[in-house]
Design a protein around this motif. Sequence first.
Motif, mmCIF file in Angstrom:
data_model
loop_
_atom_site.group_PDB
_atom_site.id
_atom_site.type_symbol
_atom_site.label_atom_id
_atom_site.label_comp_id
_atom_site.label_asym_id
_atom_site.label_seq_id
_atom_site.Cartn_x
_atom_site.Cartn_y
_atom_site.Cartn_z
ATOM 1 N N LEU A 1 36.721 7.279 -9.199
ATOM 2 C CA LEU A 1 37.453 6.968 -10.427
ATOM 3 C C LEU A 1 36.477 6.595 -11.543
ATOM 4 O O LEU A 1 36.679 6.952 -12.705
ATOM 5 C CB LEU A 1 38.452 5.835 -10.178
ATOM 6 N N LEU B 1 34.997 9.818 -12.757
ATOM 7 C CA LEU B 1 36.007 10.548 -13.543
ATOM 8 C C LEU B 1 36.056 10.020 -14.978
ATOM 9 O O LEU B 1 36.028 10.804 -15.939
ATOM 10 C CB LEU B 1 37.387 10.440 -12.877
ATOM 11 N N ILE C 1 35.107 11.970 -18.538
ATOM 12 C CA ILE C 1 35.999 11.993 -19.705
ATOM 13 C C ILE C 1 35.237 11.519 -20.948
ATOM 14 O O ILE C 1 35.311 12.136 -22.009
ATOM 15 C CB ILE C 1 37.245 11.116 -19.456
ATOM 16 N N VAL D 1 38.352 14.488 -23.270
ATOM 17 C CA VAL D 1 39.458 14.492 -22.303
ATOM 18 C C VAL D 1 40.078 15.881 -22.123
ATOM 19 O O VAL D 1 40.691 16.163 -21.101
ATOM 20 C CB VAL D 1 40.523 13.440 -22.699
ATOM 21 N N GLU D 2 39.897 16.789 -23.106
ATOM 22 C CA GLU D 2 40.486 18.124 -22.979
ATOM 23 C C GLU D 2 39.492 19.141 -22.422
ATOM 24 O O GLU D 2 39.785 20.336 -22.381
ATOM 25 C CB GLU D 2 41.011 18.617 -24.340
ATOM 26 N N THR E 1 36.558 17.851 -17.354
ATOM 27 C CA THR E 1 37.538 16.800 -17.079
ATOM 28 C C THR E 1 38.666 17.306 -16.198
ATOM 29 O O THR E 1 39.065 16.657 -15.227
ATOM 30 C CB THR E 1 38.125 16.250 -18.393
ATOM 31 N N LYS E 2 39.174 18.517 -16.524
ATOM 32 C CA LYS E 2 40.299 19.049 -15.744
ATOM 33 C C LYS E 2 39.898 19.332 -14.299
ATOM 34 O O LYS E 2 40.629 19.000 -13.363
ATOM 35 C CB LYS E 2 40.832 20.319 -16.416
ATOM 36 N N ALA F 1 39.534 16.099 -12.488
ATOM 37 C CA ALA F 1 40.837 15.491 -12.217
ATOM 38 C C ALA F 1 41.508 16.156 -11.012
ATOM 39 O O ALA F 1 42.086 15.476 -10.156
ATOM 40 C CB ALA F 1 41.735 15.590 -13.445
ATOM 41 N N VAL F 2 41.427 17.490 -10.952
ATOM 42 C CA VAL F 2 42.043 18.210 -9.829
ATOM 43 C C VAL F 2 41.345 17.830 -8.514
ATOM 44 O O VAL F 2 42.003 17.578 -7.501
ATOM 45 C CB VAL F 2 42.003 19.737 -10.058
ATOM 46 N N THR G 1 39.746 15.034 -7.866
ATOM 47 C CA THR G 1 40.107 13.655 -7.533
ATOM 48 C C THR G 1 41.517 13.571 -6.959
ATOM 49 O O THR G 1 41.750 12.899 -5.954
ATOM 50 C CB THR G 1 40.023 12.753 -8.786
ATOM 51 N N GLY G 2 42.464 14.276 -7.586
ATOM 52 C CA GLY G 2 43.861 14.173 -7.172
ATOM 53 C C GLY G 2 44.181 14.882 -5.879
ATOM 54 O O GLY G 2 45.160 14.550 -5.214
ATOM 55 N N SER G 3 43.351 15.860 -5.500
ATOM 56 C CA SER G 3 43.734 16.694 -4.367
ATOM 57 C C SER G 3 43.088 16.270 -3.066
ATOM 58 O O SER G 3 43.306 16.885 -2.031
ATOM 59 C CB SER G 3 43.376 18.156 -4.654
ATOM 60 N N SER G 4 42.274 15.190 -3.097
ATOM 61 C CA SER G 4 41.555 14.845 -1.879
ATOM 62 C C SER G 4 41.600 13.346 -1.619
ATOM 63 O O SER G 4 42.094 12.576 -2.429
ATOM 64 C CB SER G 4 40.109 15.314 -1.971
ATOM 65 N N ALA H 1 39.476 24.181 -5.577
ATOM 66 C CA ALA H 1 39.635 23.563 -6.897
ATOM 67 C C ALA H 1 38.886 24.363 -7.959
ATOM 68 O O ALA H 1 39.402 24.614 -9.052
ATOM 69 C CB ALA H 1 39.135 22.117 -6.862
#
Lengths: 177, 185
Positions: free
Chosen positions: A104, A107, A111, A116-117, A121-122, A125-126, A128-131, A168
Amino acid sequence: MIKILNNLSIMILPAIIVFILIYALCTKTKAYESFIDGAKEGFDVAVRIIPYLVAIMVCVAAFRESGAILIIEKMLRPLLEFFKIPVETLTIMLTRSLSGSATLGVLSDIINQTGVESYATKLAAVITGSSETTFYVASVYFGAIGIKKFRHALLAGILADIVGIVAAIGICRIFFL
Amino acid sequence: MILISFVCAIFTGNIANTFDAMLLASKKAVEFAISLIGIMAFWLGIVKIAQNSGLMEKFSKLIKKPLGFLFPDLKQNSDAMSNIALNVSANAFGLGNAATPFGIKAMEDMQEQNKDKETATNSMCTFLAMNTAGFQIVPALVIAILAASGMENPGQIILPTLIVTSIAFVSAIFFSKLLERFNIK
């Protein structure tokens, strides 16, 4: 859609608890005595895992702070450029399996560095969120029951993490590039 | 790992930092375990009610068949099966903190029928690999971070994340089933 799913994930736990209590009422189960019994077990388990947690977390912290991760990062740089993977995301790929809070941190670092765009970053984020934090999960679960020989558990977990990272990279190229 | 780290630290001149981080990590490990006591006690208390009222048995019967396929040696162990089921569903809804007590309890139930208490069984390995893949439907925490940092549409990462986590989840099961054939000691 996101709102529905978010609300659902907030509602599901209270709903389960209420349902269990109503069911206990209907079957005339001694709810309070049962709760105390279970809570005692919970206390024991949490205390028992402390030494294992300390051992693993200290190892991981040493690996991170000593710069060992930076050396791996330098070696992999040419490969990254070939697959259009932003260099910033490498740290997150390496820390993802090692430390949840560090991930985190990385991450938010990405950013701040790339905006952030940004694609970096994307992708981060993927990942981090998927594992999950593989080593941490292993130390908690096997530590709690005193397993010392992990056999193929870690290897399977790490291979799945690698597949996840490759997926990812591929999926994010389709979605975001 | 500690040795590699110290060698690296000598080269990079980070010995003081490395040692500080190690001490900090040990403190954090204990803090985490302490913070887990409350959640753990609460959940296992609630689960005990479900167990004593017979609800757990009914629930585990419902999902026994699909999970029994993954854990063939747990057919007679309904406690382990229902805890595994609860762990998987809690994880899917992004409730990591609630999933952990179920997971640990499932491991303890599996340990009961384990002959060699220091060596993981095939089912333990499969279950652990499933958990390390971290399957979840909505990555709530990551979306919260992105939204807080000002991303216009943080929901855009939900679908790709779901695809990736599903792939990782399936491959975790696949790899653990494949590797158990080699019977690594």
